[in-house]
Scaffold this motif. Structure first.
Motif, PDB file in Angstrom:
ATOM      1  N   GLU A 188       6.523   3.924  -1.068  1.00  0.00           N
ATOM      2  CA  GLU A 188       6.961   2.540  -0.913  1.00  0.00           C
ATOM      3  C   GLU A 188       5.816   1.673  -0.399  1.00  0.00           C
ATOM      4  O   GLU A 188       5.018   2.099   0.440  1.00  0.00           O
ATOM      5  CB  GLU A 188       8.163   2.456   0.031  1.00  0.00           C
ATOM      6  N   SER A 189       5.756   0.467  -0.900  1.00  0.00           N
ATOM      7  CA  SER A 189       4.694  -0.450  -0.490  1.00  0.00           C
ATOM      8  C   SER A 189       4.768  -0.774   1.001  1.00  0.00           C
ATOM      9  O   SER A 189       3.760  -1.115   1.616  1.00  0.00           O
ATOM     10  CB  SER A 189       4.747  -1.734  -1.328  1.00  0.00           C
ATOM     11  N   LYS A 190       5.938  -0.620   1.592  1.00  0.00           N
ATOM     12  CA  LYS A 190       6.104  -0.863   3.028  1.00  0.00           C
ATOM     13  C   LYS A 190       5.204   0.048   3.863  1.00  0.00           C
ATOM     14  O   LYS A 190       4.772  -0.326   4.951  1.00  0.00           O
ATOM     15  CB  LYS A 190       7.559  -0.668   3.438  1.00  0.00           C
ATOM     16  N   VAL A 191       4.899   1.234   3.355  1.00  0.00           N
ATOM     17  CA  VAL A 191       4.018   2.157   4.085  1.00  0.00           C
ATOM     18  C   VAL A 191       2.686   1.471   4.386  1.00  0.00           C
ATOM     19  O   VAL A 191       2.170   1.563   5.508  1.00  0.00           O
ATOM     20  CB  VAL A 191       3.804   3.457   3.278  1.00  0.00           C
ATOM     21  N   TYR A 192       2.155   0.776   3.403  1.00  0.00           N
ATOM     22  CA  TYR A 192       0.867   0.095   3.594  1.00  0.00           C
ATOM     23  C   TYR A 192       1.009  -1.078   4.562  1.00  0.00           C
ATOM     24  O   TYR A 192       0.132  -1.307   5.397  1.00  0.00           O
ATOM     25  CB  TYR A 192       0.304  -0.373   2.250  1.00  0.00           C
ATOM     26  N   GLU A 193       2.096  -1.815   4.432  1.00  0.00           N
ATOM     27  CA  GLU A 193       2.338  -2.926   5.358  1.00  0.00           C
ATOM     28  C   GLU A 193       2.390  -2.408   6.793  1.00  0.00           C
ATOM     29  O   GLU A 193       1.771  -2.997   7.701  1.00  0.00           O
ATOM     30  CB  GLU A 193       3.648  -3.630   5.008  1.00  0.00           C
ATOM     31  N   ASP A 194       3.104  -1.300   7.002  1.00  0.00           N
ATOM     32  CA  ASP A 194       3.209  -0.731   8.349  1.00  0.00           C
ATOM     33  C   ASP A 194       1.846  -0.287   8.888  1.00  0.00           C
ATOM     34  O   ASP A 194       1.528  -0.517  10.053  1.00  0.00           O
ATOM     35  CB  ASP A 194       4.178   0.453   8.356  1.00  0.00           C
ATOM     36  N   VAL A 195       1.054   0.357   8.044  1.00  0.00           N
ATOM     37  CA  VAL A 195      -0.283   0.818   8.459  1.00  0.00           C
ATOM     38  C   VAL A 195      -1.138  -0.368   8.889  1.00  0.00           C
ATOM     39  O   VAL A 195      -1.814  -0.326   9.924  1.00  0.00           O
ATOM     40  CB  VAL A 195      -0.956   1.611   7.314  1.00  0.00           C
ATOM     41  N   ILE A 196      -1.097  -1.441   8.111  1.00  0.00           N
ATOM     42  CA  ILE A 196      -1.881  -2.635   8.435  1.00  0.00           C
ATOM     43  C   ILE A 196      -1.369  -3.277   9.723  1.00  0.00           C
ATOM     44  O   ILE A 196      -2.156  -3.650  10.600  1.00  0.00           O
ATOM     45  CB  ILE A 196      -1.860  -3.627   7.255  1.00  0.00           C
ATOM     46  N   ASN A 197      -0.047  -3.384   9.849  1.00  0.00           N
ATOM     47  CA  ASN A 197       0.528  -3.982  11.054  1.00  0.00           C
ATOM     48  C   ASN A 197       0.247  -3.165  12.309  1.00  0.00           C
ATOM     49  O   ASN A 197       0.269  -3.707  13.407  1.00  0.00           O
ATOM     50  CB  ASN A 197       2.035  -4.178  10.890  1.00  0.00           C
ATOM     51  N   GLN A 198      -0.040  -1.882  12.142  1.00  0.00           N
ATOM     52  CA  GLN A 198      -0.375  -1.027  13.281  1.00  0.00           C
ATOM     53  C   GLN A 198      -1.871  -1.068  13.600  1.00  0.00           C
ATOM     54  O   GLN A 198      -2.356  -0.297  14.418  1.00  0.00           O
ATOM     55  CB  GLN A 198       0.090   0.401  13.011  1.00  0.00           C
ATOM     56  N   GLY A 199      -2.601  -1.949  12.913  1.00  0.00           N
ATOM     57  CA  GLY A 199      -3.993  -2.184  13.267  1.00  0.00           C
ATOM     58  C   GLY A 199      -5.039  -1.632  12.315  1.00  0.00           C
ATOM     59  O   GLY A 199      -6.225  -1.855  12.536  1.00  0.00           O
ATOM     60  N   ARG A 200      -4.651  -0.913  11.287  1.00  0.00           N
ATOM     61  CA  ARG A 200      -5.643  -0.374  10.338  1.00  0.00           C
ATOM     62  C   ARG A 200      -5.955  -1.439   9.281  1.00  0.00           C
ATOM     63  O   ARG A 200      -5.581  -1.335   8.125  1.00  0.00           O
ATOM     64  CB  ARG A 200      -5.126   0.900   9.678  1.00  0.00           C
ATOM     65  N   MET A 201      -6.644  -2.458   9.721  1.00  0.00           N
ATOM     66  CA  MET A 201      -6.961  -3.597   8.863  1.00  0.00           C
ATOM     67  C   MET A 201      -7.825  -3.204   7.670  1.00  0.00           C
ATOM     68  O   MET A 201      -7.862  -3.896   6.663  1.00  0.00           O
ATOM     69  CB  MET A 201      -7.655  -4.693   9.676  1.00  0.00           C
ATOM     70  N   SER A 202      -8.505  -2.081   7.749  1.00  0.00           N
ATOM     71  CA  SER A 202      -9.362  -1.643   6.651  1.00  0.00           C
ATOM     72  C   SER A 202      -8.562  -1.403   5.369  1.00  0.00           C
ATOM     73  O   SER A 202      -9.128  -1.462   4.275  1.00  0.00           O
ATOM     74  CB  SER A 202     -10.126  -0.377   7.036  1.00  0.00           C
ATOM     75  N   PHE A 203      -7.260  -1.162   5.486  1.00  0.00           N
ATOM     76  CA  PHE A 203      -6.436  -0.958   4.294  1.00  0.00           C
ATOM     77  C   PHE A 203      -6.378  -2.212   3.426  1.00  0.00           C
ATOM     78  O   PHE A 203      -6.065  -2.128   2.238  1.00  0.00           O
ATOM     79  CB  PHE A 203      -5.025  -0.506   4.665  1.00  0.00           C
ATOM     80  N   LEU A 204      -6.695  -3.354   3.995  1.00  0.00           N
ATOM     81  CA  LEU A 204      -6.716  -4.588   3.206  1.00  0.00           C
ATOM     82  C   LEU A 204      -7.787  -4.542   2.124  1.00  0.00           C
ATOM     83  O   LEU A 204      -7.728  -5.289   1.153  1.00  0.00           O
ATOM     84  CB  LEU A 204      -6.931  -5.804   4.117  1.00  0.00           C
ATOM     85  N   SER A 205      -8.754  -3.654   2.270  1.00  0.00           N
ATOM     86  CA  SER A 205      -9.823  -3.536   1.277  1.00  0.00           C
ATOM     87  C   SER A 205      -9.580  -2.403   0.275  1.00  0.00           C
ATOM     88  O   SER A 205     -10.433  -2.119  -0.555  1.00  0.00           O
ATOM     89  CB  SER A 205     -11.175  -3.325   1.963  1.00  0.00           C
ATOM     90  N   ALA A 206      -8.409  -1.778   0.326  1.00  0.00           N
ATOM     91  CA  ALA A 206      -8.102  -0.687  -0.607  1.00  0.00           C
ATOM     92  C   ALA A 206      -8.156  -1.216  -2.045  1.00  0.00           C
ATOM     93  O   ALA A 206      -7.548  -2.240  -2.356  1.00  0.00           O
ATOM     94  CB  ALA A 206      -6.727  -0.103  -0.317  1.00  0.00           C
ATOM     95  N   PRO A 207      -8.881  -0.534  -2.920  1.00  0.00           N
ATOM     96  CA  PRO A 207      -9.010  -1.023  -4.296  1.00  0.00           C
ATOM     97  C   PRO A 207      -7.694  -0.937  -5.063  1.00  0.00           C
ATOM     98  O   PRO A 207      -6.948   0.024  -4.931  1.00  0.00           O
ATOM     99  CB  PRO A 207     -10.070  -0.096  -4.907  1.00  0.00           C
ATOM    100  N   HIS A 208      -7.434  -1.971  -5.832  1.00  0.00           N
ATOM    101  CA  HIS A 208      -6.295  -2.041  -6.757  1.00  0.00           C
ATOM    102  C   HIS A 208      -4.934  -2.060  -6.084  1.00  0.00           C
ATOM    103  O   HIS A 208      -3.924  -1.869  -6.756  1.00  0.00           O
ATOM    104  CB  HIS A 208      -6.354  -0.914  -7.793  1.00  0.00           C
ATOM    105  N   LEU A 209      -4.866  -2.242  -4.787  1.00  0.00           N
ATOM    106  CA  LEU A 209      -3.586  -2.350  -4.090  1.00  0.00           C
ATOM    107  C   LEU A 209      -3.478  -3.761  -3.533  1.00  0.00           C
ATOM    108  O   LEU A 209      -4.065  -4.072  -2.507  1.00  0.00           O
ATOM    109  CB  LEU A 209      -3.479  -1.313  -2.970  1.00  0.00           C
ATOM    110  N   GLN A 210      -2.730  -4.604  -4.233  1.00  0.00           N
ATOM    111  CA  GLN A 210      -2.631  -5.998  -3.821  1.00  0.00           C
ATOM    112  C   GLN A 210      -1.266  -6.349  -3.239  1.00  0.00           C
ATOM    113  O   GLN A 210      -1.116  -7.383  -2.614  1.00  0.00           O
ATOM    114  CB  GLN A 210      -2.924  -6.901  -5.010  1.00  0.00           C
ATOM    115  N   GLY A 211      -0.274  -5.494  -3.470  1.00  0.00           N
ATOM    116  CA  GLY A 211       1.076  -5.794  -3.005  1.00  0.00           C
ATOM    117  C   GLY A 211       1.476  -4.936  -1.828  1.00  0.00           C
ATOM    118  O   GLY A 211       2.446  -4.189  -1.891  1.00  0.00           O
ATOM    119  N   MET A 212       0.748  -5.053  -0.747  1.00  0.00           N
ATOM    120  CA  MET A 212       1.003  -4.198   0.408  1.00  0.00           C
ATOM    121  C   MET A 212       2.014  -4.830   1.353  1.00  0.00           C
ATOM    122  O   MET A 212       1.774  -5.006   2.547  1.00  0.00           O
ATOM    123  CB  MET A 212      -0.315  -3.864   1.101  1.00  0.00           C
ATOM    124  N   LEU A 213       3.165  -5.175   0.773  1.00  0.00           N
ATOM    125  CA  LEU A 213       4.287  -5.750   1.508  1.00  0.00           C
ATOM    126  C   LEU A 213       5.539  -4.985   1.102  1.00  0.00           C
ATOM    127  O   LEU A 213       5.640  -4.493  -0.028  1.00  0.00           O
ATOM    128  CB  LEU A 213       4.474  -7.228   1.140  1.00  0.00           C
TER     129      LEU A 213
END
Length: 135
Positions: A71-96
């Motif tokens: 689920e895309s929510k997994v990425y949203e949760d990772v980012i919200n927990q401070g792993r901002m580097s996930f914002l640069s993951a290639p080809h993943l634009q819908g991390m909500l």
């Protein structure tokens, strides 16, 4: 060599119809996107009143769920927990939240992405669509 399942046009229509029914039952104006296992768009439907930007966000959520096989929510949760580097993951634009993979026999065969209302409601619509094909 493994055999894999694939979404057929009839499956896509069933998913879309059920997702639309769930959205309309709740009076939610959303865009519904369905992709195959590779994240390629198979269906895009923007319901009356859905914001124009949702036609970009829904496919991105679906693509992220298919490519990540979660689920895309997994990425949203990772980012919200401070792993901002996930914002640069290639080809993943819908991390909500709102992108849900379609899984059959342990294999991701596609995903549904929804955008237009609260993220938890988007995911509810996506799951209702997937349930229509018995998964």
């Amino acid at each position: 060599m493994k055999s894999t399942h694939q979404l057929e046009a009839a499956d896509v229509r069933k998913i879309a119809e059920a997702a639309e029914k769930e959205a309309l039952a709740n009076q939610w104006a959303v865009t519904i996107a369905i992709v195959d296992a590779g994240g390629h768009l198979l269906w895009l439907q923007r319901l009356d009143g859905a914001p124009p930007v949702s036609a970009h966000i829904a496919p991105a959520k679906a693509n992220t769920a298919a490519m990540g096989r979660r689920e895309s929510k997994v990425y949203e949760d990772v980012i919200n927990q401070g792993r901002m580097s996930f914002l640069s993951a290639p080809h993943l634009q819908g991390m909500l939240e709102g992108g849900v993979p379609i899984v059959k026999d342990g294999q991701c065969i596609g995903a549904v992405g929804v955008s237009g209302v609260k993220s938890v409601e988007d995911a509810q619509i996506a799951r209702a669509g997937i349930a229509a094909i018995g998964l």
